[in-house]
Scaffold this motif. Structure first.
Motif, PDB file in Angstrom:
ATOM      1  N   GLN A  84      -7.766  -4.336  12.330  1.00 27.73           N
ATOM      2  CA  GLN A  84      -7.218  -5.647  12.663  1.00 27.73           C
ATOM      3  C   GLN A  84      -6.318  -5.575  13.903  1.00 27.73           C
ATOM      4  O   GLN A  84      -6.315  -6.478  14.740  1.00 27.73           O
ATOM      5  N   PHE A  85      -5.553  -4.485  14.010  1.00 31.79           N
ATOM      6  CA  PHE A  85      -4.652  -4.348  15.156  1.00 31.79           C
ATOM      7  C   PHE A  85      -5.426  -4.339  16.473  1.00 31.79           C
ATOM      8  O   PHE A  85      -5.117  -5.088  17.407  1.00 31.79           O
ATOM      9  N   PHE A  86      -6.454  -3.489  16.555  1.00 31.49           N
ATOM     10  CA  PHE A  86      -7.224  -3.401  17.801  1.00 31.49           C
ATOM     11  C   PHE A  86      -7.920  -4.725  18.123  1.00 31.49           C
ATOM     12  O   PHE A  86      -7.973  -5.152  19.274  1.00 31.49           O
ATOM     13  N   SER A  87      -8.436  -5.380  17.106  1.00 32.90           N
ATOM     14  CA  SER A  87      -9.145  -6.643  17.313  1.00 32.90           C
ATOM     15  C   SER A  87      -8.210  -7.725  17.844  1.00 32.90           C
ATOM     16  O   SER A  87      -8.491  -8.376  18.853  1.00 32.90           O
ATOM     17  N   VAL A  88      -7.074  -7.898  17.176  1.00 38.86           N
ATOM     18  CA  VAL A  88      -6.135  -8.964  17.563  1.00 38.86           C
ATOM     19  C   VAL A  88      -5.461  -8.623  18.889  1.00 38.86           C
ATOM     20  O   VAL A  88      -5.259  -9.497  19.741  1.00 38.86           O
ATOM     21  N   ASN A  89      -5.124  -7.348  19.078  1.00 39.04           N
ATOM     22  CA  ASN A  89      -4.486  -6.939  20.327  1.00 39.04           C
ATOM     23  C   ASN A  89      -5.391  -7.214  21.525  1.00 39.04           C
ATOM     24  O   ASN A  89      -4.937  -7.693  22.577  1.00 39.04           O
ATOM     25  N   LYS A  90      -6.666  -6.927  21.374  1.00 31.98           N
ATOM     26  CA  LYS A  90      -7.632  -7.163  22.454  1.00 31.98           C
ATOM     27  C   LYS A  90      -7.728  -8.658  22.781  1.00 31.98           C
ATOM     28  O   LYS A  90      -7.758  -9.056  23.944  1.00 31.98           O
ATOM     29  N   LYS A  91      -7.777  -9.498  21.718  1.00 29.29           N
ATOM     30  CA  LYS A  91      -7.839 -10.945  21.927  1.00 29.29           C
ATOM     31  C   LYS A  91      -6.588 -11.436  22.662  1.00 29.29           C
ATOM     32  O   LYS A  91      -6.671 -12.260  23.574  1.00 29.29           O
ATOM     33  N   ALA A  92      -5.438 -10.927  22.236  1.00 26.97           N
ATOM     34  CA  ALA A  92      -4.172 -11.336  22.863  1.00 26.97           C
ATOM     35  C   ALA A  92      -4.146 -10.947  24.339  1.00 26.97           C
ATOM     36  O   ALA A  92      -3.721 -11.726  25.192  1.00 26.97           O
ATOM     37  N   ARG A  93      -4.627  -9.719  24.637  1.00 25.39           N
ATOM     38  CA  ARG A  93      -4.604  -9.252  26.025  1.00 25.39           C
ATOM     39  C   ARG A  93      -5.582 -10.047  26.892  1.00 25.39           C
ATOM     40  O   ARG A  93      -5.261 -10.416  28.028  1.00 25.39           O
TER      41      ARG A  93
END
Length: 647
Positions: free
Chosen positions: A73-82
């Protein structure tokens, strides 16, 4: 035994090589402080439709997943945010997303990846001038570099952080930077420089009065004196740390156990062994209770050395093996190397095997450290190259901007010059045209007067020689006829003669008048009025007053020409410079002086400044006809021009 050691090395290297993959794909089995419940509710959380709000919410959610160790979840959401931050060109948010990635990898002990993302975040903060956050990231990067023995890189990062922090007087962060420099130079065994930086750190720490940091700093300074073999001074600093806070044992068990362990070690080095083993074991218990595994290995090795010195080899060997096994379990490579070295001293029979294992592991770790340091160097090089390219680009942009600015200014100046020349040319053409018109009027007047004179003379001669001659002959004839005696004839003749005499007298009077030298007046007032009317089309109103009693025939053409030109120049200056709304022109005669006054309500100017070409021309014209010229002007109060010439 040798095979066993080789097997241990193989297992350690395998664990080390698989470490990044294992930690990067870690599941969500471990969560902090019940974050799993919060994140489960977040899965149903509706993200805002507005991009700016959505970006902030994604960053917060990403951070929570990172804290909860939910990798997927961290990698997925972090990528979307970036991605959304990049779309919005929000550099601050981009930096925050990279920072979270760096933190994630740092917690996973994947230090090269952590260093890379910290560096990416730092570059973005530098780009927007956020020096405080850029400095914090440099501090994190310096710690990673120190851990991999990249001491030069660590020093450079810390120095850069200090340069960013000093202008803002961020005492807390400056303490951290100088404290890390102290640790760095202690590792390099440059003890005097280490103490110098620790004292600098102490100065900043005293300014922020963060009491919980003092025990750690006293412990660091004590360790420098421990390495310098000044054990008494070291003990004094360890005691200072322990006495800083009576409740330190409960507030910070890690630092507390470190202080009592180090104090016991320093005391043991002075050959005073009283109470040493008790403090060693007390430190070990505290570390075990608080799951401080790296500290436990250090306690075990110091207890082993104590028993080795007491000739209790079996107890020493047991503690040393425990330290070795725990170091392997927690992958504390430096502690594992230290335990192998200690085992080679205790277990003499197997010393060779331990030594060989030590050498092989040390070589492999050095290779890994060199590889990571090379990564750091490449990242630094790429960063320096990026900064260099950015500087070059900025310099190129500045140069292009300057050149473009100069070109624009030159173009504007050329346009102004061309426009001014056009205006001047137009004014000059008007002046020439007016001069030609005036000269034409004068020439026509001259021709008219010459023709008039000729006509007058001709008429005078015709009247005198022709008509009067005939009338004179008629009068003589009538005089002769007057000799008749008839009374009626006499009366008629007499009446005719009187009438003829009357006609003759009238003709004689006309002849005399025609012969007089009368000059037809050149209507100079009309010429002046025409000049005024030409300027009424401009942006100001003109009130023109002229003395109708002025006999312009008695005033020389030279004076009239220069008065005309002075008026013309004054009106042109008012139009170009004064920005006036009303202009009053007065022309009057006072005794033997012709006076011209031109007054406007424009912006005025400083009379002390160097006069312009227009004013110089008016002065020059006044001087050429012997006229008195004056000009009075005040800023925002208008200008008054006076010309007085004798006539």
């Amino acid at each position: 035994m040798r095979i066993y050691n080789l097997f241990i090395i193989f297992i350690l290297l395998l664990l080390n090589s698989c470490k990044q993959e294992q930690k990067a794909n870690n599941d969500t089995s471990k969560f902090e402080n019940g974050n799993i419940k919060e994140l489960q509710t977040k899965k149903a959380f509706r993200i805002s439709d507005t991009d700016s709000l959505k970006k902030e919410e994604l960053l917060k959610l990403s951070y929570k997943y990172m804290r909860a160790q939910d990798s997927v979840q961290f990698f997925s959401v972090n990528k979307k945010a970036r991605k959304l931050s990049e779309k919005l060109r929000d550099t601050n948010a981009i930096a925050a997303s990279y920072w979270d990635l760096g933190q994630y990898y740092y917690k996973k002990d994947i230090r090269d990846s952590a260093y890379y993302y910290f560096n990416e975040a730092k570059k973005n903060y530098i780009k927007i001038g956020d020096q405080s956050n850029a400095a914090r990231l440099l501090l994190n990067m310096s710690v990673i570099q120190k851990d991999f023995k990249d001491y030069t890189g660590s020093e450079v990062a810390l120095t850069e952080a200090i340069q960013l922090l000093e202008p803002s007087k961020n005492h807390k962060q400056l303490y951290g930077a100088y404290n890390n420099l102290g640790i760095l130079f202690k590792e390099l065994e440059e003890f005097d420089r280490s103490l110098y930086y620790y004292n600098k750190a102490l100065n900043y720490l005293q300014k922020v009065q963060t009491k919980n940091k003092f025990p750690s700093l006293w412990n660091n300074i004590g360790n420098v004196y421990l390495d310098k073999k000044d054990y008494k001074t070291a003990i004094s600093y360890f005691n200072k740390g322990l006495n800083e806070d009576d409740s330190l044992r409960f507030k910070d068990p890690k630092i507390y156990s470190m202080l009592i362990d180090n104090r016991a070690f320093a005391q043991w080095r002075t050959a005073d062994t009283s109470g040493v083993i008790e403090e060693y074991k007390s430190a070990f218990r505290i570390r075990k209770e608080n799951d401080i595994k790296a500290g436990m290995t250090i306690s075990q090795m110091r207890i082993a050395k104590y028993y080795l010195a007491k000739k209790d080899s079996s107890t020493a060997l047991s503690y040393a093996k425990d330290a070795r096994d725990l170091s392997i379990k927690i992958q504390a490579n430096e502690n594992y190397l230290s335990s192998l070295k200690l085992l080679s001293e205790i277990d003499v029979e197997n010393a060779l095997n331990y030594t060989q294992t030590y050498i092989q592991l040390n070589d492999s770790l050095q290779k890994e450290e060199r590889a990571v340091r090379n990564k750091f160097a490449r990242i630094r090089f790429e960063t320096d190259e990026y900064i260099s390219e950015t500087k070059k680009l900025n310099q190129r942009v500045i140069r292009i901007s300057i050149i473009a600015g100069i070109i624009i200014i030159i173009a504007i100046l050329l346009y102004i010059i061309k426009d001014q020349r056009s205006k001047n040319k137009l004014i000059q053409q008007k002046q020439q045209a007016n001069q030609e018109i005036y000269n034409l009027i004068l020439a026509q007047q001259k021709y008219y007067e010459e023709g008039r004179e000729r006509e007058k003379l001709h008429l005078s001669r015709e009247l005198h020689d022709g008509v009067l001659g005939k009338l004179f002959g008629l009068r003589l004839s009538l005089d002769i006829l007057n000799e008749e005696d008839s009374r009626e004839s006499k009366n008629n003749r007499k009446r005719y003669i009187n009438e003829i005499a009357t006609v003759a007298k009238e003709i004689r009077d006309i002849s005399h008048k025609l012969s007089e030298n009368n000059f037809v007046e050149v209507n100079f007032k009309v010429v002046l009025e025409e000049l005024i009317n030409q300027h009424k089309v401009y942006r100001f109103n003109i009130n023109f007053e002229i003395d109708n009693t002025i006999d312009w025939n008695k005033i020389s053409n030279n004076i009239k020409i220069h008065i005309y030109r002075i008026l013309q120049e004054a009106l042109a200056n008012i139009y170009k410079h004064a920005k006036a709304h009303h202009v009053k022109i007065s022309i009057f005669q006072k005794q033997h002086e012709l006076n011209v006054i031109i007054k406007d309500d424009g912006k005025g100017f400083d009379s002390n400044e160097t006069a312009g070409i227009g004013v110089k021309n008016m002065k020059s014209r006044s001087k050429s006809i012997g006229a008195a010229f004056s000009i009075v002007s005040k800023i925002n109060e208008g200008t008054t021009i006076s010309v007085s010439v004798k006539i």
